[in-house]
Design an enzyme around this catalytic site. Structure first.
Site, PDB file in Angstrom:
ATOM      1  CG  HIS A  74      -1.272   9.273  11.308  1.00 44.00           C
ATOM      2  ND1 HIS A  74      -0.624   8.144  10.877  1.00 44.00           N
ATOM      3  CD2 HIS A  74      -2.084   8.874  12.311  1.00 44.00           C
ATOM      4  CE1 HIS A  74      -1.030   7.101  11.594  1.00 44.00           C
ATOM      5  NE2 HIS A  74      -1.930   7.519  12.457  1.00 44.00           N
ATOM      6  CE1 TYR A 204       4.806   6.819   4.251  1.00 43.33           C
ATOM      7  CE2 TYR A 204       5.154   5.814   2.110  1.00 43.33           C
ATOM      8  CZ  TYR A 204       4.344   6.489   2.991  1.00 43.33           C
ATOM      9  OH  TYR A 204       3.056   6.821   2.615  1.00 43.33           O
ATOM     10  N   PRO A 295       1.655   3.724  -5.419  1.00 47.60           N
ATOM     11  CG  PRO A 295       1.251   1.681  -4.370  1.00 47.60           C
ATOM     12  CD  PRO A 295       1.663   2.274  -5.669  1.00 47.60           C
ATOM     13  CE  LYS A 299       0.269  13.388  -2.427  1.00 46.40           C
ATOM     14  NZ  LYS A 299      -0.428  14.051  -1.347  1.00 46.40           N
ATOM     15  CE1 TYR A 386       3.036  10.116   2.570  1.00 46.13           C
ATOM     16  CE2 TYR A 386       1.278  11.035   3.932  1.00 46.13           C
ATOM     17  CZ  TYR A 386       1.967   9.945   3.432  1.00 46.13           C
ATOM     18  OH  TYR A 386       1.574   8.677   3.792  1.00 46.13           O
TER      19      TYR A 386
HETATM   20  P1  RFL Z   1     -11.493   2.679  -8.795  1.00 40.99           P
HETATM   21  O1  RFL Z   1     -11.487   2.655  -7.319  1.00 40.99           O
HETATM   22  O2  RFL Z   1     -10.642   1.717  -9.532  1.00 40.99           O
HETATM   23  O3  RFL Z   1     -13.003   2.521  -9.233  1.00 40.99           O
HETATM   24  C1  RFL Z   1     -13.374   2.252 -10.567  1.00 40.99           C
HETATM   25  C2  RFL Z   1     -14.650   1.441 -10.552  1.00 40.99           C
HETATM   26  O4  RFL Z   1     -15.125   1.235 -11.878  1.00 40.99           O
HETATM   27  C3  RFL Z   1     -15.603  -0.101 -11.984  1.00 40.99           C
HETATM   28  N1  RFL Z   1     -15.617  -0.454 -13.405  1.00 40.99           N
HETATM   29  C4  RFL Z   1     -16.727  -0.436 -14.170  1.00 40.99           C
HETATM   30  N2  RFL Z   1     -17.988  -0.132 -13.894  1.00 40.99           N
HETATM   31  C5  RFL Z   1     -18.899  -0.224 -14.908  1.00 40.99           C
HETATM   32  N3  RFL Z   1     -18.581  -0.623 -16.157  1.00 40.99           N
HETATM   33  C6  RFL Z   1     -17.317  -0.933 -16.488  1.00 40.99           C
HETATM   34  N4  RFL Z   1     -16.995  -1.322 -17.704  1.00 40.99           N
HETATM   35  C7  RFL Z   1     -16.316  -0.845 -15.461  1.00 40.99           C
HETATM   36  N5  RFL Z   1     -14.980  -1.086 -15.416  1.00 40.99           N
HETATM   37  C8  RFL Z   1     -14.575  -0.840 -14.172  1.00 40.99           C
HETATM   38  C9  RFL Z   1     -14.643  -0.888 -11.125  1.00 40.99           C
HETATM   39  O5  RFL Z   1     -15.194  -2.131 -10.721  1.00 40.99           O
HETATM   40  C10 RFL Z   1     -14.430   0.052  -9.952  1.00 40.99           C
HETATM   41  O6  RFL Z   1     -15.374  -0.150  -8.916  1.00 40.99           O
HETATM   42  O7  RFL Z   1     -11.108   4.129  -9.362  1.00 40.99           O
HETATM   43  P2  RFL Z   1     -11.363   5.595  -8.731  1.00 40.99           P
HETATM   44  O8  RFL Z   1     -12.779   5.759  -8.272  1.00 40.99           O
HETATM   45  O9  RFL Z   1     -10.799   6.514  -9.727  1.00 40.99           O
HETATM   46  O10 RFL Z   1     -10.478   5.615  -7.412  1.00 40.99           O
HETATM   47  C11 RFL Z   1      -9.087   5.543  -7.477  1.00 40.99           C
HETATM   48  C12 RFL Z   1      -8.524   4.828  -6.247  1.00 40.99           C
HETATM   49  O11 RFL Z   1      -9.212   3.605  -6.066  1.00 40.99           O
HETATM   50  C13 RFL Z   1      -7.018   4.574  -6.352  1.00 40.99           C
HETATM   51  O12 RFL Z   1      -6.356   5.660  -6.978  1.00 40.99           O
HETATM   52  C14 RFL Z   1      -6.365   4.358  -4.964  1.00 40.99           C
HETATM   53  O13 RFL Z   1      -6.834   3.182  -4.357  1.00 40.99           O
HETATM   54  C15 RFL Z   1      -4.830   4.298  -5.079  1.00 40.99           C
HETATM   55  N6  RFL Z   1      -4.156   3.990  -3.807  1.00 40.99           N
HETATM   56  C16 RFL Z   1      -3.966   4.957  -2.847  1.00 40.99           C
HETATM   57  N7  RFL Z   1      -4.445   6.204  -3.006  1.00 40.99           N
HETATM   58  C17 RFL Z   1      -4.323   7.138  -2.015  1.00 40.99           C
HETATM   59  O14 RFL Z   1      -4.750   8.290  -2.212  1.00 40.99           O
HETATM   60  N8  RFL Z   1      -3.732   6.851  -0.795  1.00 40.99           N
HETATM   61  C18 RFL Z   1      -3.242   5.616  -0.540  1.00 40.99           C
HETATM   62  O15 RFL Z   1      -2.796   5.392   0.579  1.00 40.99           O
HETATM   63  C19 RFL Z   1      -3.315   4.623  -1.596  1.00 40.99           C
HETATM   64  N9  RFL Z   1      -2.851   3.392  -1.382  1.00 40.99           N
HETATM   65  C20 RFL Z   1      -3.719   2.689  -3.564  1.00 40.99           C
HETATM   66  C21 RFL Z   1      -3.043   2.410  -2.326  1.00 40.99           C
HETATM   67  C22 RFL Z   1      -3.937   1.676  -4.473  1.00 40.99           C
HETATM   68  C23 RFL Z   1      -3.493   0.401  -4.198  1.00 40.99           C
HETATM   69  N10 RFL Z   1      -3.783  -0.590  -5.150  1.00 40.99           N
HETATM   70  C24 RFL Z   1      -4.337  -1.837  -4.842  1.00 40.99           C
HETATM   71  C25 RFL Z   1      -3.805  -0.222  -6.565  1.00 40.99           C
HETATM   72  C26 RFL Z   1      -2.586   1.157  -2.046  1.00 40.99           C
HETATM   73  C27 RFL Z   1      -2.772   0.146  -2.985  1.00 40.99           C
HETATM   74  C28 RFL Z   1      -2.198  -1.201  -2.647  1.00 40.99           C
HETATM   75  C1  PHB Z   2      -2.162   2.256   2.954  1.00 43.46           C
HETATM   76  O1  PHB Z   2      -2.458   2.426   4.147  1.00 43.46           O
HETATM   77  O2  PHB Z   2      -2.711   1.385   2.264  1.00 43.46           O
HETATM   78  C2  PHB Z   2      -1.132   3.108   2.339  1.00 43.46           C
HETATM   79  C3  PHB Z   2      -0.593   4.141   3.073  1.00 43.46           C
HETATM   80  C4  PHB Z   2       0.392   4.954   2.502  1.00 43.46           C
HETATM   81  C5  PHB Z   2       0.813   4.700   1.218  1.00 43.46           C
HETATM   82  C6  PHB Z   2       0.263   3.668   0.482  1.00 43.46           C
HETATM   83  C7  PHB Z   2      -0.713   2.859   1.049  1.00 43.46           C
HETATM   84  O3  PHB Z   2       1.793   5.470   0.691  1.00 43.46           O
END
Ligand code: RFL
Ligand code: PHB
Length: 405
Positions: A74, A204, A295, A299, A386
């Site tokens: 994109h 957005y 989110p 990032k 971004y």
């Molecule tokens: P994670 O993915 O939370 O993984 C941590 C893992 O540790 C496990 N765990 C344990 N394992 C062993 N022993 C324990 N005691 C433990 N406790 C926990 C967990 O089960 C899990 O599997 O962290 P990590 O690897 O640092 O990754 C971070 C990302 O997952 C997170 O920052 C992103 O998903 C945030 N995020 C977004 N980031 C982006 O860069 N671009 C996006 O578009 C974006 N959209 C989002 C998002 C996060 C969202 N939510 C649900 C919070 C959209 C949403 C809706």
């Molecule tokens: C997503 O696709 O889940 C998503 C995309 C952009 C954002 C947050 C989440 O800023």
């Protein structure tokens, strides 16, 4: 059972999994433990946008075969406000930089498949994880495997990649960490829908009812979010109500929102959080274990990947007797973390409606949005943040040092 490894990794999200791979290509052993099942990790709906630097990192680590085939490049986003939808053209503003839409679930599937194919030690469905002796040269990782056997693994270093609710950060003695935190007075209700996206790039939207985001997962699957209250009951949101509210917040003459079956539905709270330093003795925190962003700036996943790129080099040096990169690990990562924390806060507060917001707040937001889409300088700042900043990756493999194993 007592065993030994070079690096114990707690958490099988993107940070922990990528770290285990980056260590393996440097000839460093690791054991990764994860409390959830493999199936759960591969299905957990989260992020969808990868920065240029994250794509380059995954590519240079040999992990981008499917990403290069299926990722959707994109070159911008749309900002919608005040009845208009305006394009911010990243390619034009940043000299060609883009982002790639490729779901976190797919990144995780690719990483797990590769680690297993390479014979990596991954343990899913563990319980009772503990880390100990963090201020010694031989920290310990303890856990119970899915068959009920208790393990103690002696490590040279432990990586806390266990997310915001993990056990690693709380294992650091009180008084060591400084934390900064902001909770936002809103949350996101997210859906995954079996319908082709109604847009070619993410939208957005700022709206009097609150923020909305139209994202996607593929050419046939859409991901959409609505700003809701943090204590919202998801039971109050049947699919028809979600679609009606989305259609209202994205409404534009001549444009229609395509609707389809809802495959997944959840509510996510919004928080900014930073803990520093990202290291205590031989425990190194990475990803959401150390910092959380709302989110809106896309990032969180990108920060997690960037942290472990720095950490892999730092651990490689540490295990070969050079402490310097590990000594600056936290400071190096925190520069990017704070930039992304600011950008995510800025995007969030520009686009969401605070409960009880007055006309003054709304007018300030609209003025900022008009400025971003009409000033090349302002648009470039958004585009540069971004699409992200380059991630350093030095994947020179070293021979394991004498006694390093
Ligand atoms: P994670 O993915 O939370 O993984 C941590 C893992 O540790 C496990 N765990 C344990 N394992 C062993 N022993 C324990 N005691 C433990 N406790 C926990 C967990 O089960 C899990 O599997 O962290 P990590 O690897 O640092 O990754 C971070 C990302 O997952 C997170 O920052 C992103 O998903 C945030 N995020 C977004 N980031 C982006 O860069 N671009 C996006 O578009 C974006 N959209 C989002 C998002 C996060 C969202 N939510 C649900 C919070 C959209 C949403 C809706
Ligand atoms: C997503 O696709 O889940 C998503 C995309 C952009 C954002 C947050 C989440 O800023």
């Amino acid at each position: 059972m007592r065993t030994r490894t070079q690096v114990g990794i707690v958490g099988g999200g993107p940070a922990g999994l990528l770290l285990s791979h980056l260590l393996a290509i440097r000839g460093i052993d690791s054991v990764l433990i994860e409390i959830r099942s493999r199936e759960y990790c591969e299905a957990r709906q989260r992020a969808g946008v990868l920065e240029d630097g994250s794509v380059a990192l995954l590519r240079s680590a040999g992990l981008a075969d499917r990403l290069d085939r299926q990722g959707l490049v994109h070159g911008g986003i749309y900002l919608q406000f005040d009845g208009q939808r305006r394009h911010v053209d990243f390619r034009d503003l940043t000299g060609g930089r883009t982002v790639t839409v490729y779901a976190q679930t797919e990144v995780v599937k690719d990483l797990i498949a590769r680690r297993l194919a390479d014979g990596g030690a991954l343990e899913f469905s563990v319980t009772d994880t503990e880390v100990a002796d963090l201020d010694t040269d031989q920290p310990l990782l303890r856990y119970t495997d899915s068959a009920g056997n208790r393990h103690e693994v002696a490590c040279d270093a432990i990586a806390g990649c266990d997310g915001f609710h993990g056990i690693c950060r709380p294992s650091i003695p009180a008084g060591v960490l400084t934390t900064w935190e902001r909770d936002y007075p809103y949350a996101w209700l997210g859906i995954l829908a079996d319908v082709a996206p109604s847009t070619d790039e993410l939208i957005y939207a700022h709206h009097p009812h609150g923020f909305a985001l139209h994202s996607l997962r593929s050419l046939s699957t859409s991901r959409l979010y609505l700003q809701v209250s943090p204590d919202e009951d998801i039971g109050e949101w049947p699919d028809e109500r979600i679609w009606a509210e989305l259609a209202h917040r994205f409404e534009l003459p001549g444009w229609t929102l395509k609707q389809g079956p809802v495959l997944d539905k959840s509510i996510t709270p919004m928080r900014s959080f930073v803990a520093a330093p990202m290291r205590y003795g031989r425990l190194f925190l990475a990803g959401d274990a150390a910092h959380i962003v709302p989110p809106t700036g896309a990032k969180g996943l990108n920060l997690a990947l960037a942290d472990v790129a720095v950490l892999a080099s730092a651990l490689d040096a540490l295990l070969h007797g050079d402490d310097q990169p590990a000594a600056v690990y936290s400071a190096t990562c925190l520069q990017r973390v704070w930039r992304s924390t600011h950008f995510s806060w800025w995007m969030t507060t520009m686009l969401h409606r605070s409960p009880g917001a007055d006309q003054m707040e709304t007018q300030l937001q609209l003025s900022q949005l008009r400025y971003v889409v009409s000033s090349r300088a302002a648009a470039t700042s958004l585009a540069e943040n971004y699409t992200g900043f380059p991630v350093e990756l030095t994947v020179e493999s070293r021979q394991p040092a004498q006694g390093a194993r």
